[in-house]
Enzyme design. Structure first.
Site, PDB file in Angstrom:
ATOM      1  N   ASN A  91      32.717  64.305  17.784  1.00 19.26           N
ATOM      2  CA  ASN A  91      32.611  63.308  18.954  1.00 19.26           C
ATOM      3  C   ASN A  91      32.775  61.818  18.760  1.00 19.26           C
ATOM      4  O   ASN A  91      33.252  61.170  19.760  1.00 19.26           O
ATOM      5  CB  ASN A  91      31.223  63.668  19.573  1.00 19.26           C
ATOM      6  N   HIS A  92      32.701  61.484  17.390  1.00 20.23           N
ATOM      7  CA  HIS A  92      32.755  60.048  16.957  1.00 20.23           C
ATOM      8  C   HIS A  92      34.316  59.835  16.344  1.00 20.23           C
ATOM      9  O   HIS A  92      34.661  58.790  15.760  1.00 20.23           O
ATOM     10  CB  HIS A  92      31.683  59.634  16.088  1.00 20.23           C
ATOM     11  N   HIS A 110      27.007  68.396  13.357  1.00 18.53           N
ATOM     12  CA  HIS A 110      26.703  67.265  14.470  1.00 18.53           C
ATOM     13  C   HIS A 110      24.995  66.858  14.474  1.00 18.53           C
ATOM     14  O   HIS A 110      24.788  65.945  14.747  1.00 18.53           O
ATOM     15  CB  HIS A 110      27.101  67.698  15.722  1.00 18.53           C
TER      16      HIS A 110
HETATM   17 FE   LIG Z   1      28.640  63.973  15.946  1.00 21.06          FE
END
Ligand SMILES: [Fe+2]
Length: 267
Positions: free
Chosen positions: A68-69, A177
């Site tokens: 997600n980053h 994550h």
């Molecule tokens: Fe992440």
């Protein structure tokens, strides 16, 4: 084939664990391919730079996965399209998504597909990882001998459900994550290796790599606080080793590994 997968590299200390420890880890475990999640590897703990990617490759990494980053270091748009061994989540929406959601590499004459997929539970509402992964595996299955999936997700239930949904059609699905290594590694009934989360690589004297005072302040006050990455003290490298039968692409074994920066941890 033997795969070494190393979990979320956080900040400078995480990158240093790769540059200083990977050679000896490879000597001990003899993997034929090394995959690293590098989505938190900048000094700020968000995204990756081209320099860090190249440093990892020079240290013996074959493929770097994201999450997600992936987009947090804006510089990524300048190199991700030309970097097939840097794999971002395959299920981002939009007609044209920069970069690659999977890569195929040669491992001892066999072809391995490495896919990055991102969960949606407690995360951004991107495209459905189940249908995306199903479609990708359908497309890739005749082209490759084995398929490895880095499932970047928050919820253990979503990761396990995805692994069971694809059980027997992929060689391994390992979670990233959450930055805490889980102890549930196993081979699912139809031959897919599974681990809910491989854990993080980097500083451990904080909260998941971030300085604890800022994280605690946010919990206490419920107001946004700028996190910063821990840059000194103890560090670990978290990973797993997966053995795959080259004849049928099924996993035989999955084993967790933790390597410490020094002997001060009491672990
Ligand atoms: Fe992440």
């Amino acid at each position: 084939m033997r795969i070494l997968f190393i979990g979320d590299v956080v900040g400078n200390m995480g990158v240093e664990m790769i540059t200083s420890k990977l050679a000896s880890i490879k000597q001990e475990y003899r993997p034929q391919v090394t995959i690293v999640n590098g989505e938190n590897s900048t000094a700020m703990g968000r995204g990756i730079t081209e320099n860090i990617f190249k440093t990892m490759m020079r240290s013996g990494v074959d493929v770097v996965t994201l999450g997600n980053h992936a987009w947090n270091n804006e510089d990524i748009y300048n190199f991700i399209d030309d970097t097939p061994k840097l794999v971002r989540p395959a299920n981002y929406p939009g007609k044209v998504v920069p970069g690659h959601g999977y890569t195929i590499i040669n491992v001892n004459g066999k072809k391995l597909a490495v896919i990055n997929i991102q969960g949606r539970v407690f995360m951004d509402n991107i495209d459905d990882p189940f249908s995306q992964l199903d479609q990708l595996v359908t497309d890739l299955t005749d082209q490759v001998d084995a398929i490895f999936v880095d499932c970047h997700a928050e919820a253990t239930s979503e990761k396990l459900a995805l692994a069971l949904y694809l059980d027997g059609r992929i060689s391994a699905l390992v979670g990233t994550h959450t930055h805490v290594q889980t102890n549930d590694g196993r081979i699912l009934p139809n031959g897919t290796a599974f681990l809910s989360d491989v854990g993080m690589t980097g500083p451990i004297d904080g909260v998941l790599g971030m300085k604890s005072d800022t994280v605690i302040e946010r919990f206490l006050n419920a107001r946004p606080v700028r996190y910063s990455v821990v840059d000194s003290g103890n560090a670990i490298l978290s990973g797993c080793v997966i053995d795959i039968d080259d004849k049928n692409g099924r996993a035989r074994k999955i084993k967790n590994i933790i390597v410490k920066k020094d002997d001060l941890l009491g672990m």
